[in-house]
Design a protein around this motif. Structure first.
Motif, mmCIF file in Angstrom:
data_model
loop_
_atom_site.group_PDB
_atom_site.id
_atom_site.type_symbol
_atom_site.label_atom_id
_atom_site.label_comp_id
_atom_site.label_asym_id
_atom_site.label_seq_id
_atom_site.Cartn_x
_atom_site.Cartn_y
_atom_site.Cartn_z
ATOM 1 N N ALA A 1 -72.407 5.177 -98.363
ATOM 2 C CA ALA A 1 -73.844 5.319 -98.625
ATOM 3 C C ALA A 1 -74.247 6.799 -98.626
ATOM 4 O O ALA A 1 -75.040 7.241 -99.467
ATOM 5 C CB ALA A 1 -74.650 4.555 -97.573
ATOM 6 N N SER B 1 -70.995 16.605 -109.824
ATOM 7 C CA SER B 1 -71.948 15.727 -110.513
ATOM 8 C C SER B 1 -71.391 15.253 -111.852
ATOM 9 O O SER B 1 -71.866 14.278 -112.398
ATOM 10 C CB SER B 1 -73.294 16.422 -110.705
ATOM 11 N N GLN C 1 -68.404 8.492 -110.725
ATOM 12 C CA GLN C 1 -68.935 8.273 -109.379
ATOM 13 C C GLN C 1 -67.841 7.877 -108.385
ATOM 14 O O GLN C 1 -67.779 8.393 -107.273
ATOM 15 C CB GLN C 1 -70.023 7.192 -109.435
ATOM 16 N N ASN D 1 -76.318 11.276 -105.843
ATOM 17 C CA ASN D 1 -77.509 11.017 -106.659
ATOM 18 C C ASN D 1 -78.488 12.180 -106.572
ATOM 19 O O ASN D 1 -79.167 12.499 -107.540
ATOM 20 C CB ASN D 1 -78.179 9.716 -106.226
ATOM 21 N N LEU D 2 -78.548 12.782 -105.391
ATOM 22 C CA LEU D 2 -79.434 13.946 -105.234
ATOM 23 C C LEU D 2 -79.008 15.094 -106.141
ATOM 24 O O LEU D 2 -79.843 15.683 -106.829
ATOM 25 C CB LEU D 2 -79.390 14.435 -103.782
ATOM 26 N N HIS E 1 -72.923 8.414 -101.901
ATOM 27 C CA HIS E 1 -73.720 8.013 -103.064
ATOM 28 C C HIS E 1 -75.094 8.686 -103.061
ATOM 29 O O HIS E 1 -75.561 9.184 -104.081
ATOM 30 C CB HIS E 1 -73.923 6.499 -103.076
ATOM 31 N N THR E 2 -75.733 8.651 -101.907
ATOM 32 C CA THR E 2 -77.084 9.211 -101.827
ATOM 33 C C THR E 2 -77.051 10.703 -102.149
ATOM 34 O O THR E 2 -77.884 11.209 -102.913
ATOM 35 C CB THR E 2 -77.664 8.982 -100.422
ATOM 36 N N ARG F 1 -77.163 14.912 -108.761
ATOM 37 C CA ARG F 1 -77.280 14.545 -110.177
ATOM 38 C C ARG F 1 -78.713 14.681 -110.638
ATOM 39 O O ARG F 1 -78.992 15.173 -111.717
ATOM 40 C CB ARG F 1 -76.803 13.108 -110.396
ATOM 41 N N SER F 2 -79.641 14.245 -109.814
ATOM 42 C CA SER F 2 -81.046 14.326 -110.227
ATOM 43 C C SER F 2 -81.517 15.766 -110.248
ATOM 44 O O SER F 2 -82.499 16.087 -110.887
ATOM 45 C CB SER F 2 -81.919 13.481 -109.300
ATOM 46 N N GLY F 3 -80.790 16.654 -109.550
ATOM 47 C CA GLY F 3 -81.225 18.050 -109.512
ATOM 48 C C GLY F 3 -80.327 18.954 -110.323
ATOM 49 O O GLY F 3 -80.288 20.146 -110.081
ATOM 50 N N ARG F 4 -79.625 18.385 -111.302
ATOM 51 C CA ARG F 4 -78.624 19.181 -111.976
ATOM 52 C C ARG F 4 -79.218 20.405 -112.674
ATOM 53 O O ARG F 4 -78.645 21.465 -112.670
ATOM 54 C CB ARG F 4 -77.862 18.352 -112.990
#
Lengths: 357, 169
Positions: free
Chosen positions: B63, B114, B118, B70-71, B66-67, B73-76
């Protein structure tokens, strides 16, 4: 004998006890494998150093204090969290999936059935392997799903009719990207309500069929329900010069969810603990606390990349397929989700999005 | 929803696994402060979950990975900008060159992570956080034999990425 795999060589680097005697004997006398082992060792050391974040250990008593405060403050996450990471966690974005549910009826993948249960208005992309998405169980295996109000997606003549029938402001595209021509066609979809009622019997039967044993059902869960309301929505579709849809601009009332019976997290956590859901997928979904607005958007990370941006100051998410063929940008504002998507690059869809009126 | 039950073994699992969970997230994020935010998020979810006690360690590590992934990736885009800013700063303030270089390298690692599939990224981070091959396999529902291959591919790809960026300067 054949050379051991690169995975075996890798394990020799840091867990040699896990490698068979035969493989170890082979490697020790094989120049090819020894060279491969040396490279593996070098790569492992480089990456280990690169990943090392250093720094002191966390302050356990302080961390425990923060956690217990956060738990007591349910459903809001820990208040001590810094603003920057809060924003990253909450970056409201919208699911192409949610729009798809609204405009095109219930999705075909089982994953789509899961989404409505998970939340309401904002969405955060969550990376999955395509294989994991396929492995998500169908909600109908765990209870009754009743959809009332068919979306009834239909073509209408013009923007004014689309606005009148959907009750939404239809975004006006002011400038078309290269290769997109002509006037759009308009489509409207009605509001859809879906209700999922958990059935312990049904879940037990599904688990038995999968050869698994069902975890104990929390008190009061059997018969409790979650209701999703989504839509109405409107879409305008522009063709490219080749005649296929080249640009789609969609807008819909964002999905809202409500549960009956037990608290939402109880139902969610129980569903996540049921057999059939891959552990790593469950772990990802479980980190979404019921904070009043974050819907996880399952993104097949092997095919689609996501990045954060903004559209007129509103946080937005860009989705791009790795083959570069399709891009989309989605955002939530004042209870509506808007998506601009097309066979365009990300800069082009963003330009259209930012020039919408 | 204050009536949501918090599991009874939370304190014990917290004492045992918190440092490791922070470590997993820190390897992805390159920042212990951000990693603690992720660890808190993950333990909040765990505290209300019914994950079997025997699976807790693997569940928490996965977890966290993954979390954190994802952080980043969203802030690439932010990361890309950081690289550009770092490169510019290098010529402006020589006395901070070393700090800038570190920041730049960290940004490259984040960008490289990133871009990995995954599962590869998670397996890589878990192994480098000290989970055994068997633990990684159990946590990710893989065969122990395939863990080595997955980690090896991730390392090879990440190293190439680091070299590619370093040589393009």
């Amino acid at each position: 004998m054949r050379h051991p795999t690169e995975g075996v060589l890798r394990r020799l680097v840091d867990e040699p006890a896990g490698v068979s005697d035969a493989d170890r004997t082979h490697v020790s006398g094989c120049a090819t494998c020894l060279a491969g082992l040396a490279t593996a060792r070098e790569d492992a050391a480089t990456v280990h150093a690169a990943l090392d974040a250093g720094g002191p250990d966390a302050d356990l008593p302080a961390a425990w204090q923060r956690l217990t405060t956060g738990l007591a403050d349910t459903p809001r996450p820990a208040p001590a969290r810094t603003r920057r990471s809060r924003d990253l966690f909450r970056r409201p974005v919208v699911a192409t999936v949610a729009v798809g549910v609204v405009l095109a009826g219930a999705g075909t993948a089982a994953a789509n059935d899961w989404l409505p249960v998970f939340r309401t208005e904002a969405v955060q992309p969550v990376a999955f392997d395509t294989a994991d998405l396929i492995a998500l169980p169908d909600l109908t295996g765990y209870g009754d799903v009743v959809v009332s109000g068919e979306p009834d997606v239909r073509a209408v003549d013009d923007a004014a009719t689309a606005a009148a029938e959907s009750g939404l402001t239809v975004p006006e595209v002011t400038e078309l990207p290269d290769g997109i021509t002509g006037s759009p066609t308009y489509q409207v979809g009605d509001q859809v309500t879906a209700t999922f009622t958990y059935s312990a019997d049904r879940a037990a039967a599904s688990a038995a069929a999968a050869g698994e044993v069902l975890p104990p059902t929390p008190a009061g869960l059997d018969g409790s329900a979650v209701q999703l309301v989504a839509g109405p929505g409107v879409a305008q579709v522009f063709e490219s010069r080749t005649g296929v849809p080249g640009l789609v601009v969609g807008r819909a009332v964002a999905p809202t969810a409500s549960s009956s019976g037990v608290p939402f997290d109880t139902l969610r956590d129980h569903l996540l603990s049921l057999p059939g859901l891959p552990d790593d997928v469950a772990a990802q979904l479980a980190t979404f606390t019921a904070d009043g607005g974050t819907l996880p958007l399952p993104v097949p990370a092997d095919r689609v990349t996501t990045s954060a941006t903004d559209v007129d100051g509103v946080p937005a998410t860009v989705l791009e397929t790795r083959d570069g063929l399709l891009s989309a940008v989605v955002w939530v504002s004042e209870g509506t989700v808007t998506v601009v998507a097309g066979s365009l690059d990300a800069d082009e869809v963003l330009e259209v999005a930012r020039e919408l009126r | 929803m204050t009536d949501t039950a918090v599991r009874g073994d939370l304190a014990e699992v917290f004492r045992r696994d918190y440092q490791r969970v922070v470590g997993v997230a820190a390897r992805v994020l390159g920042s212990r402060d951000e990693a603690e935010d992720v660890a808190q998020e993950v333990f909040l979810a765990f505290g209300r979950s019914t994950v079997p006690a025997g699976e807790a360690t693997g569940w928490l590590a996965v977890a966290a990975a993954h979390t954190a992934l994802n952080l980043i990736r969203s802030g690439r885009r932010r990361t890309s900008r950081e690289v550009a800013v770092a490169a510019t700063a290098d010529t402006v303030a020589p006395d901070v060159a070393e700090a800038v270089l570190t920041a730049e390298e960290r940004a490259r690692v984040r960008a490289g992570l990133s871009r990995l599939p995954q599962k590869q990224a998670v397996a890589l981070v878990l192994r480098h956080s000290g989970l055994s091959y068997a633990e990684v396999a159990a946590a990710l529902d893989m065969s122990p034999g395939s863990v080595g291959t997955t980690v090896r591919r991730a390392e090879s790809a990440l190293r190439k990425e680091l070299i590619r960026h370093a040589s393009s300067d």
